[in-house]
Motif scaffolding. Sequence first.
Motif, short mmCIF file in Angstrom:
data_model
loop_
_atom_site.label_atom_id
_atom_site.label_comp_id
_atom_site.label_asym_id
_atom_site.label_seq_id
_atom_site.Cartn_x
_atom_site.Cartn_y
_atom_site.Cartn_z
N SER A 76 0.96 -1.09 -0.07
CA SER A 76 0.03 -0.13 -0.17
C SER A 76 0.82 1.19 -0.06
O SER A 76 0.55 2.35 -0.97
CB SER A 76 -0.81 -0.01 1.13
N SER A 77 2.09 1.18 0.80
CA SER A 77 2.83 2.44 0.76
C SER A 77 3.62 2.57 -0.51
O SER A 77 3.46 3.86 -0.97
CB SER A 77 3.97 2.03 1.96
N VAL A 78 3.81 1.51 -1.23
CA VAL A 78 4.53 1.77 -2.60
C VAL A 78 3.42 2.15 -3.54
O VAL A 78 3.76 3.54 -4.38
CB VAL A 78 5.09 0.38 -3.18
N LYS A 79 2.16 1.92 -3.33
CA LYS A 79 1.05 2.38 -4.30
C LYS A 79 0.92 3.86 -4.03
O LYS A 79 0.56 4.56 -5.01
CB LYS A 79 -0.11 1.43 -4.12
N PHE A 80 0.84 4.19 -2.97
CA PHE A 80 0.52 5.52 -2.32
C PHE A 80 1.44 6.51 -2.87
O PHE A 80 1.14 7.67 -3.49
CB PHE A 80 0.16 5.62 -0.93
N THR A 81 2.85 6.01 -2.77
CA THR A 81 3.80 6.95 -3.21
C THR A 81 3.93 7.03 -4.78
O THR A 81 4.15 8.12 -5.37
CB THR A 81 5.35 6.36 -2.82
#
Length: 360
Positions: free
Chosen positions: A351-356
């Motif tokens: 999720s962190s990768v996607k948000f970034t």
Amino acid sequence: MSTFSSLGTTISSIFIRPAFLFYAIIISVFSLTVTACSDQNESEAAQFFLKGNLQLEQKEYAGAIHYYDEALAKKSDFADVHSNRGIAYLRLGELDKALEDFNKAIDIDRTFDQAYFNRAGALIDKHEFSLAATDLEQIRKSYQDSTNYYLKWGDLKSQQGYYEQALSEYDRSLTLRPENVQALVNRGVIYFTKKNFKEAQKDFEQALKLNPQQELAYNNLALIFARNKQPEKALQFIDRALDFDAVNPIYLNNKGYVLLLQNQFEEAKKLIDQSLTKAPENSYAHRNLGIYFLHKGQKTEALSAFQKSYSIDPSTDQIHAWLGEALFLNNQKEKACKMWRQGQSLGDEESSVKFTQKCK
């Protein structure tokens, strides 16, 4: 190994289904003393009780209940029969009937420690944690040297989410009896939950050395091999679990997921559908169905499946990443970013990768 390049999400990076525990019960062997002076009803009740116990040991639970019913027709205040019939109901998933029997056994005999022990397990299943703890405290003096007593405490603490306390209880159980297979499997589950996969694997493998018939250990090892990007080995282990229980919805879903890893998408969907037919509230099966739909380019169906998974259990592993992706593909970027941000706050790396990548 398959990667959905259009999504940027590697299937093999997520879990299939949390490993799960199984619970100890204590079967009453006999407490009714039958003598030459016993009346006919008591003697017949005792015989039906023994027949019921034989059926219970053979996992013929309906048959056991039949004989226990016959025993109670002869002697309605036979506490051991109520306790063992409660076990049979518990094994059939009839939790309320099981509790009724355990309650009745205790009403008949307030000192019936085995019934308190078994009722505690049923109360844990009902998430009646305070009542379960009360029952376990009631029998602490009698069971202070019992490996299964601390196993039960571990189960309670595990279900409450107190994982360090659960580990401590399982350790104590295994100190008393290192070959306690149930304690090994359940401690392995806690290690798995805490992402200590090395220790989890050791416990599951030791459980299988002690009991090669332990199907849950096969299932749980399959989860570890899948996570370690060893789908071929995972398939071997989940197939072994299915050898013991070919219709278990958890096992069916897990095999479906392993087949997704091996690009066998249509066969995977068949198994996931079978799992959902038997257990429609399995959030992991709905998530896996969403993964299938994404592979097929059916973004609307994928969104629906992920939303269903999330509604059942928002703690489903990586559901924030997958649901966010489906929202994004369905032109709902604001909602997708909100979902990814929520997953990021919960420590979900994907999720962190996607948000970034997509929200900044």
